[in-house]
Write a protein that holds these residues in place. Structure first.
Motif, PDB file in Angstrom:
ATOM      1  N   ASP A  66       0.868  -1.165   0.000  1.00 56.30           N
ATOM      2  CA  ASP A  66       0.000   0.000   0.000  1.00 56.30           C
ATOM      3  C   ASP A  66       0.912   1.224   0.000  1.00 56.30           C
ATOM      4  N   GLY A  67       0.603   2.181  -0.866  1.00 56.38           N
ATOM      5  CA  GLY A  67       1.443   3.366  -0.927  1.00 56.38           C
ATOM      6  C   GLY A  67       0.932   4.374  -1.929  1.00 56.38           C
ATOM      7  N   LYS A  68       1.837   5.215  -2.390  1.00 59.13           N
ATOM      8  CA  LYS A  68       1.507   6.270  -3.344  1.00 59.13           C
ATOM      9  C   LYS A  68       2.130   5.942  -4.695  1.00 59.13           C
ATOM     10  N   MET A  69       1.423   6.267  -5.762  1.00 57.66           N
ATOM     11  CA  MET A  69       1.986   6.098  -7.101  1.00 57.66           C
ATOM     12  C   MET A  69       2.881   7.289  -7.389  1.00 57.66           C
ATOM     13  N   ARG A  70       4.045   7.014  -7.967  1.00 56.56           N
ATOM     14  CA  ARG A  70       5.009   8.049  -8.333  1.00 56.56           C
ATOM     15  C   ARG A  70       5.396   7.870  -9.799  1.00 56.56           C
ATOM     16  N   TYR A  71       5.746   8.988 -10.427  1.00 57.13           N
ATOM     17  CA  TYR A  71       6.156   8.989 -11.832  1.00 57.13           C
ATOM     18  C   TYR A  71       7.498   9.686 -11.947  1.00 57.13           C
ATOM     19  N   THR A  76      18.174   9.862 -21.387  1.00 59.19           N
ATOM     20  CA  THR A  76      19.349   9.001 -21.445  1.00 59.19           C
ATOM     21  C   THR A  76      20.510   9.787 -22.054  1.00 59.19           C
ATOM     22  N   LYS A  77      21.684   9.176 -22.085  1.00 66.26           N
ATOM     23  CA  LYS A  77      22.857   9.834 -22.660  1.00 66.26           C
ATOM     24  C   LYS A  77      22.665  10.156 -24.139  1.00 66.26           C
ATOM     25  N   ASP A  78      21.880   9.319 -24.837  1.00 64.87           N
ATOM     26  CA  ASP A  78      21.610   9.593 -26.254  1.00 64.87           C
ATOM     27  C   ASP A  78      20.304  10.367 -26.445  1.00 64.87           C
ATOM     28  N   ASN A  79      19.903  11.121 -25.409  1.00 65.82           N
ATOM     29  CA  ASN A  79      18.788  12.068 -25.450  1.00 65.82           C
ATOM     30  C   ASN A  79      17.411  11.434 -25.698  1.00 65.82           C
ATOM     31  N   GLN A  80      17.245  10.200 -25.291  1.00 65.30           N
ATOM     32  CA  GLN A  80      15.934   9.560 -25.358  1.00 65.30           C
ATOM     33  C   GLN A  80      15.243   9.747 -24.006  1.00 65.30           C
ATOM     34  N   THR A  81      13.930   9.974 -24.047  1.00 65.22           N
ATOM     35  CA  THR A  81      13.165  10.139 -22.821  1.00 65.22           C
ATOM     36  C   THR A  81      12.698   8.782 -22.322  1.00 65.22           C
ATOM     37  N   ARG A  82      12.935   8.530 -21.073  1.00 67.13           N
ATOM     38  CA  ARG A  82      12.481   7.308 -20.403  1.00 67.13           C
ATOM     39  C   ARG A  82      11.577   7.712 -19.247  1.00 67.13           C
ATOM     40  N   SER A  83      10.696   6.798 -18.860  1.00 63.65           N
ATOM     41  CA  SER A  83       9.816   7.089 -17.729  1.00 63.65           C
ATOM     42  C   SER A  83       9.524   5.814 -16.951  1.00 63.65           C
TER      43      SER A  83
END
Length: 137
Positions: A66-71, A76-83
């Motif tokens: 039980d907890g809170k959702m976090r985002y 990355t080093k090659d400028n890609q967005t990760r999540s």
């Protein structure tokens, strides 16, 4: 309101690391079997709770979180967005299965530890969480 509660089985052993000095963080993933689909939830536990539960968070073990959702998102080093979407755990209950003679009517999930310190009792629903054989790992 930001609350998440879920019960599932660990997909692999939990991974721990020390950050910013002596803070311990434990990361793991649970698989929630919904009979026709499986949902994977990443989770993170910090501090004393992490130290307590780390030795017991092994592949296949059932847990209630039980907890809170976090985002989090990052480049990355090659400028890609990760999540990443994960549960920051406030409460964790390590469970065990009492399989009896493998009769579905007798399967239950009960808390680890003595009955006196337990404030959670979850009876297994044979329709939703029927057999250990159904777990996809």
């Amino acid at each position: 309101m930001n609350r998440y509660s879920g019960m599932g089985n660990l997909t692999k052993d939990a991974v721990a690391k020390r950050v910013k000095g002596d803070n311990l963080v434990v990361n793991f993933t649970i698989a929630i079997n919904d009979m026709d689909t499986v949902t994977y939830i990443d989770a993170e536990v910090w501090g004393k709770k992490a130290e307590y539960c780390l030795p017991q968070l092994k592949k296949g073990k059932p847990v209630l979180i039980d907890g809170k959702m976090r985002y989090n998102s990052w480049k990355t080093k090659d400028n890609q967005t990760r999540s990443r979407l994960y549960c920051l755990v406030d409460y964790i209950k390590l469970l065990k299965y009492d399989l009896g003679d493998k009769n579905p009517e007798q399967k239950k999930v009960v808390p680890v530890g003595s009955d006196s310190d337990s404030n959670v009792f979850i009876e297994d629903d044979a329709e939703d969480y029927a057999r250990m054989d159904d777990i996809p790992f």
